[in-house]
Design an enzyme around this catalytic site. Structure first.
Site, PDB file in Angstrom:
ATOM      1  CD  GLU A 174      -2.594  -0.671   2.773  1.00  0.00           C
ATOM      2  OE1 GLU A 174      -3.160  -1.609   3.284  1.00  0.00           O
ATOM      3  OE2 GLU A 174      -2.588   0.476   3.255  1.00  0.00           O
ATOM      4  CB  CYS A 207       2.415   7.509   3.316  1.00  0.00           C
ATOM      5  SG  CYS A 207       2.713   6.268   4.578  1.00  0.00           S
ATOM      6  CB  CYS A 261       3.169  -2.483  16.830  1.00  0.00           C
ATOM      7  SG  CYS A 261       4.900  -2.009  16.782  1.00  0.00           S
ATOM      8  CG  LEU A 269       8.406   7.556  23.033  1.00  0.00           C
ATOM      9  CD1 LEU A 269       9.658   6.755  23.254  1.00  0.00           C
ATOM     10  CD2 LEU A 269       8.662   9.028  23.411  1.00  0.00           C
ATOM     11  CG  HIS A 270       3.572   4.388  19.836  1.00  0.00           C
ATOM     12  ND1 HIS A 270       3.276   5.571  19.220  1.00  0.00           N
ATOM     13  CD2 HIS A 270       3.792   3.497  18.835  1.00  0.00           C
ATOM     14  CE1 HIS A 270       3.314   5.415  17.898  1.00  0.00           C
ATOM     15  NE2 HIS A 270       3.634   4.160  17.642  1.00  0.00           N
TER      16      HIS A 270
HETATM   17  N1  SAH Z   1       7.674   0.497  11.367  1.00  0.00           N
HETATM   18  C1  SAH Z   1       7.756   1.918  11.397  1.00  0.00           C
HETATM   19  C2  SAH Z   1       6.976   2.634  10.308  1.00  0.00           C
HETATM   20  C3  SAH Z   1       5.587   2.157   9.964  1.00  0.00           C
HETATM   21  S1  SAH Z   1       4.255   2.576  11.023  1.00  0.00           S
HETATM   22  C4  SAH Z   1       7.391   2.436  12.773  1.00  0.00           C
HETATM   23  O1  SAH Z   1       7.059   1.644  13.621  1.00  0.00           O
HETATM   24  O2  SAH Z   1       7.521   3.631  12.996  1.00  0.00           O
HETATM   25  C5  SAH Z   1       4.034   4.324  10.931  1.00  0.00           C
HETATM   26  C6  SAH Z   1       3.430   4.909  12.196  1.00  0.00           C
HETATM   27  O3  SAH Z   1       2.037   4.551  12.336  1.00  0.00           O
HETATM   28  C7  SAH Z   1       4.115   4.397  13.467  1.00  0.00           C
HETATM   29  O4  SAH Z   1       4.271   5.437  14.392  1.00  0.00           O
HETATM   30  C8  SAH Z   1       3.107   3.388  13.969  1.00  0.00           C
HETATM   31  O5  SAH Z   1       3.300   3.089  15.308  1.00  0.00           O
HETATM   32  C9  SAH Z   1       1.803   4.069  13.642  1.00  0.00           C
HETATM   33  N2  SAH Z   1       0.627   3.209  13.636  1.00  0.00           N
HETATM   34  C10 SAH Z   1       0.504   1.964  13.189  1.00  0.00           C
HETATM   35  N3  SAH Z   1      -0.739   1.491  13.374  1.00  0.00           N
HETATM   36  C11 SAH Z   1      -1.429   2.495  13.938  1.00  0.00           C
HETATM   37  C12 SAH Z   1      -2.771   2.634  14.375  1.00  0.00           C
HETATM   38  N4  SAH Z   1      -3.637   1.633  14.288  1.00  0.00           N
HETATM   39  N5  SAH Z   1      -3.132   3.815  14.924  1.00  0.00           N
HETATM   40  C13 SAH Z   1      -2.252   4.837  15.033  1.00  0.00           C
HETATM   41  N6  SAH Z   1      -0.976   4.764  14.640  1.00  0.00           N
HETATM   42  C14 SAH Z   1      -0.575   3.600  14.111  1.00  0.00           C
END
Ligand code: SAH
Length: 343
Positions: free
Chosen positions: A90, A103, A114, A213-214
């Site tokens: 995608e 993107c 994750c 970071l989250h």
């Molecule tokens: N693997 C990389 C890049 C891809 S994800 C990373 O982890 O940064 C891009 C961003 O979207 C990351 O910050 C990821 O944590 C976030 N992301 C993924 N799924 C999401 C969701 N359901 N809601 C909000 N953010 C999300």
């Protein structure tokens, strides 16, 4: 190697090996990256003999559009591309007044696991080649007929797990003889692979590095992101500081707000303390519930309170606009629904 993944000097040796004059390599590079040709037939200033030989020895790989959705809400466009091996990936086109932003995905699927992310549901299939990453930008620019100004590597996959492909991609997309997108307009997002962050700093690129970071404690982070078990905040934050000091480029921290998990006042306070005095930017993302994990975003008020708290502590913070909600805007969602339909 795929011919569109090659640097200029590598193309030059291919051309020399075929007994052709050096200027042919420059013409070829221009067709591949400046004019973004989809086939050798388009390369009309190359002799037919050379074109045939290249087509035979270096088949030109072009992504095929498998689906293209346009959001009625905000004009965001989502592309599903089919690769040579029939995997699908995608990419998203977002139109802002400061220019078009694309993107892109860096892998087919993802190994990082994750909890909130749709891209990782079926694990990792493979990393993309530099050419497959470039092609996402090239095909979208061709489809839209408008210049792509910014690229964010935030689609499917963990870009730093595809380090060599990513580096080639960045160097080729910012090459002044190609599509020439400035490194300053490229953002790479990582879940936090510390050794690769350190390695990337040494490349001294002008890109923006974003860290997912989250959470503000290791325990909280581990609950959302398995990778946090391996790399703790105590080495992650210094690695990001080191990245800033080595490259002079301000870094971004992404923070997906999850109701009841990481959105308390204590979280805001700890997060601010963690980033205190560090010239950085925090991007709050209301979590998208795409994984049937039951994770919910806080309500509007909860998001505002968290935002204000960070501001009060002097953190440079913005809330990410939700785009393309009606077209499975979040990464991995569209591919999953496509795969389900095929099954
Ligand atoms: N693997 C990389 C890049 C891809 S994800 C990373 O982890 O940064 C891009 C961003 O979207 C990351 O910050 C990821 O944590 C976030 N992301 C993924 N799924 C999401 C969701 N359901 N809601 C909000 N953010 C999300």
């Amino acid at each position: 190697m795929d011919i569109r993944s090659m640097y200029m000097d590598e193309l030059a040796s291919v051309i020399a090996g075929m007994g052709e004059k050096p200027f042919r390599a420059k013409q070829l590079f221009s067709w591949l990256h400046e004019k973004q040709a989809a086939s050798y037939d388009e390369m009309t200033n190359l002799p037919a003999g050379l074109r045939n030989r290249l087509a035979e020895e270096y088949p030109l790989i072009t992504l095929k559009e498998a689906a293209h959705l346009v959001s009625k809400k905000d004009g965001t466009e989502k592309f599903l591309f089919e690769l040579e091996d029939h995997n699908v990936i995608e990419s998203v086109l977002m139109k802002y007044h400061h220019g078009n932003s694309v993107c892109i995905s860096s892998q087919v699927g993802c190994a990082m696991g994750c909890l909130f992310c749709a891209s990782t549901k079926n694990g990792l299939v493979r990393s993309l080649t530099a050419s497959e990453m470039l092609e996402q930008v090239y095909r979208i620019q061709a489809a839209s007929g408008e210049r792509v100004a910014n690229v964010v590597v935030m689609g499917m996959g963990e870009p730093l797990q595809n380090y060599d492909g990513l580096l080639r991609f960045i160097k080729l997309i910012s090459d002044e003889h190609g599509i020439n997108i400035s490194q300053r307009n490229i953002t790479v997002s990582t879940c936090g692979l510390v050794p690769q962050i350190k390695k990337l700093a040494e490349e001294k690129l002008a890109i923006t590095l974003a860290l997912s970071l989250h959470a503000s404690t290791d325990e909280e982070r581990e609950r959302l992101m398995p990778v946090a078990k391996k790399y703790k905040l105590a080495e992650l934050i210094p690695a990001m500081k080191d990245y800033f000091e080595t490259t002079g480029r301000r870094v971004t921290f992404e923070y997906a707000l999850v109701s009841g998990q990481n959105d308390s006042e204590e979280d805001a306070k700890r997060l601010s303390a963690l980033l205190k005095g560090f010239p950085c930017h925090v991007n709050l993302i209301p979590v998208n519930d795409v994984t049937e994990s039951g994770l919910k975003k806080p309500d509007r008020k909860g998001i505002d309170v968290f935002h204000k708290k960070l501001e009060k502590y002097g953190i440079n913070v913005t809330i990410r606009r939700e785009m393309g909600a009606d077209i499975n805007g979040a990464c991995g969602q569209l591919r999953n629904s496509f795969i389900e339909r095929l099954e």
